[in-house]
Structure formats: C-alpha cells, structure tokens
Design an enzyme around this catalytic site. Structure first.
Site, PDB file in Angstrom:
ATOM      1  N   GLU A 111       0.813  -1.221   0.000  1.00 12.53           N
ATOM      2  CA  GLU A 111       0.000   0.000   0.000  1.00 12.53           C
ATOM      3  C   GLU A 111       0.851   1.278   0.000  1.00 12.53           C
ATOM      4  O   GLU A 111       0.765   2.102   0.922  1.00 12.53           O
ATOM      5  CB  GLU A 111      -0.966   0.002   1.189  1.00 12.53           C
ATOM      6  CG  GLU A 111      -1.976  -1.126   1.123  1.00 12.53           C
ATOM      7  CD  GLU A 111      -2.976  -1.120   2.274  1.00 12.53           C
ATOM      8  OE1 GLU A 111      -2.795  -0.350   3.229  1.00 12.53           O
ATOM      9  OE2 GLU A 111      -3.946  -1.888   2.201  1.00 12.53           O
ATOM     10  N   GLU A 132      -5.329  -8.447   0.526  1.00  7.65           N
ATOM     11  CA  GLU A 132      -5.959  -8.112   1.810  1.00  7.65           C
ATOM     12  C   GLU A 132      -7.451  -7.899   1.596  1.00  7.65           C
ATOM     13  O   GLU A 132      -7.850  -7.169   0.689  1.00  7.65           O
ATOM     14  CB  GLU A 132      -5.381  -6.834   2.426  1.00  7.65           C
ATOM     15  CG  GLU A 132      -4.009  -6.978   3.005  1.00  7.65           C
ATOM     16  CD  GLU A 132      -3.516  -5.702   3.702  1.00  7.65           C
ATOM     17  OE1 GLU A 132      -4.346  -4.905   4.179  1.00  7.65           O
ATOM     18  OE2 GLU A 132      -2.290  -5.526   3.738  1.00  7.65           O
TER      19      GLU A 132
HETATM   20  O1  IFM Z   1      -3.968  -3.185   9.163  1.00  7.23           O
HETATM   21  C1  IFM Z   1      -3.928  -2.617   7.889  1.00  7.23           C
HETATM   22  C2  IFM Z   1      -2.769  -3.169   7.087  1.00  7.23           C
HETATM   23  O2  IFM Z   1      -1.565  -2.956   7.738  1.00  7.23           O
HETATM   24  C3  IFM Z   1      -2.708  -2.506   5.739  1.00  7.23           C
HETATM   25  N1  IFM Z   1      -3.974  -2.584   5.062  1.00  7.23           N
HETATM   26  C4  IFM Z   1      -5.153  -2.189   5.795  1.00  7.23           C
HETATM   27  C5  IFM Z   1      -5.196  -2.911   7.134  1.00  7.23           C
HETATM   28  C6  IFM Z   1      -6.462  -2.496   7.925  1.00  7.23           C
HETATM   29  O3  IFM Z   1      -6.453  -1.127   8.166  1.00  7.23           O
END
Ligand code: IFM
Length: 437
Positions: free
Chosen positions: A164, A347
């Site tokens: 990210e 994710e």
């Molecule tokens: O916890 C985070 C992760 O580190 C990166 N993506 C989003 C998740 C939830 O906020």
C-alpha cells in the site's frame, strides 16, 4: 458458495510491525513506527507495538494456527530494521535467522510463504536522512531486497515488494496520521515516486536470486461521486487518479496519470522504465469504496471525502460493500487489458468489537457475512473474465492497528493482549471449511 478453480490460493495476511513485538530482539534497529508511537497523542489508546502479539516468540504457535486453518499461503512481512538495523550495510544474521525459521516452519506445515518486503516500518536511520523523500532510499530498498532474497529466495513462493504505497504516502507524509507524521499534502509526491523506483529496483534484485514470482500490493477504493455538479465530477476524478491510478498506471507502463501533486521534475530519465519492470502478480487490497464531492471553498484539497449512506458499517465505520470489490476487479481488467498480470486479493477483511463470551468462545457472525460477500464478489469477477488467482484475509490475528492501537480487531483469531492467549473465532472455522471445500 460457488466453486473455485483447483489451485486457487487461499491465504491470510499479517505484517511484521503489527504482530511481532520483540522490537529490541535480534539486534533490530528502531523504525519510524517506534518513534511515532512514542510521541504523545499519536496512537488513540496510547499503546505501542513493543509487544504486539509477541509473534516473534510465538511464531510456532501461530504457524500451527495456519496449519489448522488449512490455508495454502501465509502473507507476512519482513521487518527491514531486523535485516538492516540502520537501513544500510551488511545483513544482520540474527534477523534473517528468524524469518528463515518461520519460512521453514511454514513449508513443513504445507503453507506457502508469501513475503512482503516493506509494510511501512522504515528504519529510523533512513528517515533521519530524509526517508522516502530522499531518492537514495530507493537504492537502499533494493539492497535490502537483495540481502533478503539471497537468504530466503529459494523458499519464498511469492515476493511482494511494497504494501500500500498510497497509504504510506498519504497518511504518513500527506496528512501525518501515520509514521513518520509528515504533513506535506501534495508535496509528498516524491514519496510516491521513490517508493515506485525502489519497487522497480527491488524487482531486478529479487529476479537475480529467486525464481519466484514478484508482486506489489496496492490499496484500491472505488470512488462514488456524491453530488452531481461539474465540480463534484472533477473532484471525483482527481481522487480516483490519486488513490487508484497514481501507483498502478506507471507500474503497468502508462506513466503517471494527471493526479494532484504529480511533479515531473522529480522523475529522472529512465525511471519510468525501471518502475514498469514486468511483475507477475498485482496484489489488490480492498476494504471499502470512498464517497467524494467538491471541496468547500478555501480547502487545501481538490476533493472532500464524505461518508456514504445506505451501508452497514464495520467498527472502523467503513462501509461494507462487497460489490465494490467486484466492480474494482472488473475495472482493473477493463482499464489495463493485456498489461494486467494475474491478480491476487492480498488483503480483505473487517474490524469488529469481538470479545469472548462466558464460555470463552468468540462468535463473529458479521465477519463471516463480510468475508462470504467478498469471496462471492471475487468469484463473480472471475466468471466475468478477471484473472484472479488468490484471496488473502486480513488478518490471521487481531493485532496492532497502527494509529488505532489495539482498538480495532481484524483477526480470524482473537488475541487477549494481556495474556497473549489466542482463541480462534467462529470466522476461523468458517474460513477453514471454505478452504477445505
Ligand atoms: O492493518 C492494515 C494493514 O496494515 C494494511 N492494510 C489495511 C489494514 C487495515 O487497516
């Protein structure tokens, strides 16, 4: 649930800083998050991640949880400050030893190790030299990738360079709610460019000592225009370019989009070719869509983020919108066509206020409903031709949610932070049954 193709990769994700704890073990150096968490008022509950889930010591127990879950892959991140405590120089053997043991344990449990190299825990020494604003950090990142791949490259099954980069740029350097806490607004663009350059240089370093595929994990959010004026449309386009295209267009060979802050003076000859080095997988992190309208007069931003009506919400107040994932996957497929590599959803998950009941069980029906909806959305996008080959739940464990500290629980497994006791939630059993089927 409709069937998925054989070989579809089911996994769960975590990141080093959110679970490992043991911030002083193995000769690890300080990271920007250690510094940030120690500053008053930065973390909502005043906590630090010094212990977190104590995964550094409990990784064998956590590997057993992965084996019990039946997932075919585990996405973790390597803590750069464990490998290079000051972000430069030779590898710290004790740091690599930890990941070596973790990787071997995963393989013995039948779980593919998927390693992310940068999940926001930059060595503090690099930040002191300018961090990602400094072009040299890109070269340092490639050196770190090289050292890590030299040790783990024969066993890691998928490399993810950055996690990210948009969130790291915008929250960490644009508005300062994440480490390192800089408030540069659109002057943060060099952070975007140097992360992407670091990614491209790291791809070359990884290819040199590992035959495993290479990916990057981007955060995406379908943008919903709120309001119907020309100004609302312009604001929506600006936000979409920033969140969804700034990091993907150059990766896939299209150069930078017309997004707020893009400064051609930062981009040197040859950089775009380095950034566009072919990747094997595009990692897609999706949580929710974003509502956008035109800003109030005098706003420093060319858009305003507004809550979206009509959705159930998670404990983070994020709208629950599985259809946004299907829409996003279809959009990526349409926009990038043949340039799009295979996609893995790296994710997907939700925070709820889960707590054990009187019998010690943790029932989380909202998470099951959330995941069920999002898995179906992936399958629908696949049926419409999008090449998706994997889905990772965020997260295996409840963990330290950055500026939210311990207040947001995303895990399939509940963690009692006082005792470090792990309790699989009902969503753990649900996901296990899904992956078995
Ligand atoms: O916890 C985070 C992760 O580190 C990166 N993506 C989003 C998740 C939830 O906020």
């Amino acid at each position: 649930m409709p069937a998925f193709p054989a070989g579809f990769r089911w996994g769960v994700s975590t990141s080093a800083y959110q679970i490992e704890g043991a911030t002083a073990a193995d000769g690890r150096g300080p990271s920007i998050w250690d510094t940030f968490a120690q500053e008053a008022g930065r973390i909502v509950d005043g906590s630090t991640a010094d212990e977190a889930c104590d995964h550094r010591h409990r990784y064998a127990e956590d590997t057993a949880l992965l084996a019990g879950l039946g997932v075919s892959a585990y996405r973790f991140s390597v803590a750069w400050p464990r490998i290079q405590p000051t972000g430069a120089g030779p590898a710290n053997a004790a740091g690599l030893d930890f990941y070596d043991r973790l990787v071997d344990g995963l393989l013995a449990a039948g779980v593919d190790p998927v390693a992310t190299l940068f999940h926001w825990d930059l060595p503090q020494a690099l930040e002191d030299a300018g961090g990602w604003l400094n072009r040299d950090t890109a070269a340092r990142f490639a050196e770190y990738a090289d050292l890590t791949a030299a040790r783990l490259g024969d066993r890691v099954k998928l490399w993810i360079t950055l996690n990210e980069p948009f969130i790291h740029m915008s929250l960490g350097h644009g508005i300062g709610t994440h480490a390192p806490g800089r408030m540069l607004l659109f002057d943060a663009f060099p952070v975007a460019h140097h992360q992407l350059l670091g990614h491209g240089l790291a791809v070359a370093a990884l290819r040199a000592s590992s035959t495993s595929p290479v990916a990057i994990a981007n955060n995406y959010s379908p943008v919903r225009q709120v309001g119907d004026t020309d100004a609302d449309r312009a604001a929506t386009e600006a936000y979409d370019a920033l969140h969804n295209r700034l990091f993907t267009d150059p990766l896939l060979g299209l150069g930078y989009p017309d997004a707020p802050g893009v400064d051609p003076a930062v981009v040197r000859d040859g950089d775009l070719a380095v950034i566009a080095a072919p990747i094997d997988v595009l990692g897609v992190n999706y949580y929710n869509p974003t509502g956008i309208r035109a800003p109030e007069e005098g706003s420093p931003l060319p858009f305003e983020i507004v809550p979206l009506d009509g959705y159930a919400r998670t404990a983070f107040d994020w709208p629950v919108a599985p259809d946004g994932l299907r829409e996003l996957l279809l959009h990526l497929h349409r926009r990038y066509g043949d340039a799009l590599p295979e996609i893995q959803v790296t994710e997907s998950g939700c925070a709820y206020d889960d707590a054990p009941d009187a019998q010690g069980r943790v029932d989380d029906p909202e998470r099951i409903a959330y995941l069920d909806g999002h898995v179906r959305a992936v399958r629908e996008a696949m049926a419409e031709g999008v090449p998706v080959t994997g889905y990772f739940v965020w997260s295996l464990l409840d963990n330290w949610e950055w500026a939210e500290g311990f207040t947001k629980r995303f895990g399939l497994v509940h963690v009692d932070y006082a005792t470090q006791r792990r309790t699989p939630k009902s969503s753990y059993a649900w996901f296990r049954d899904l992956t078995r089927r």
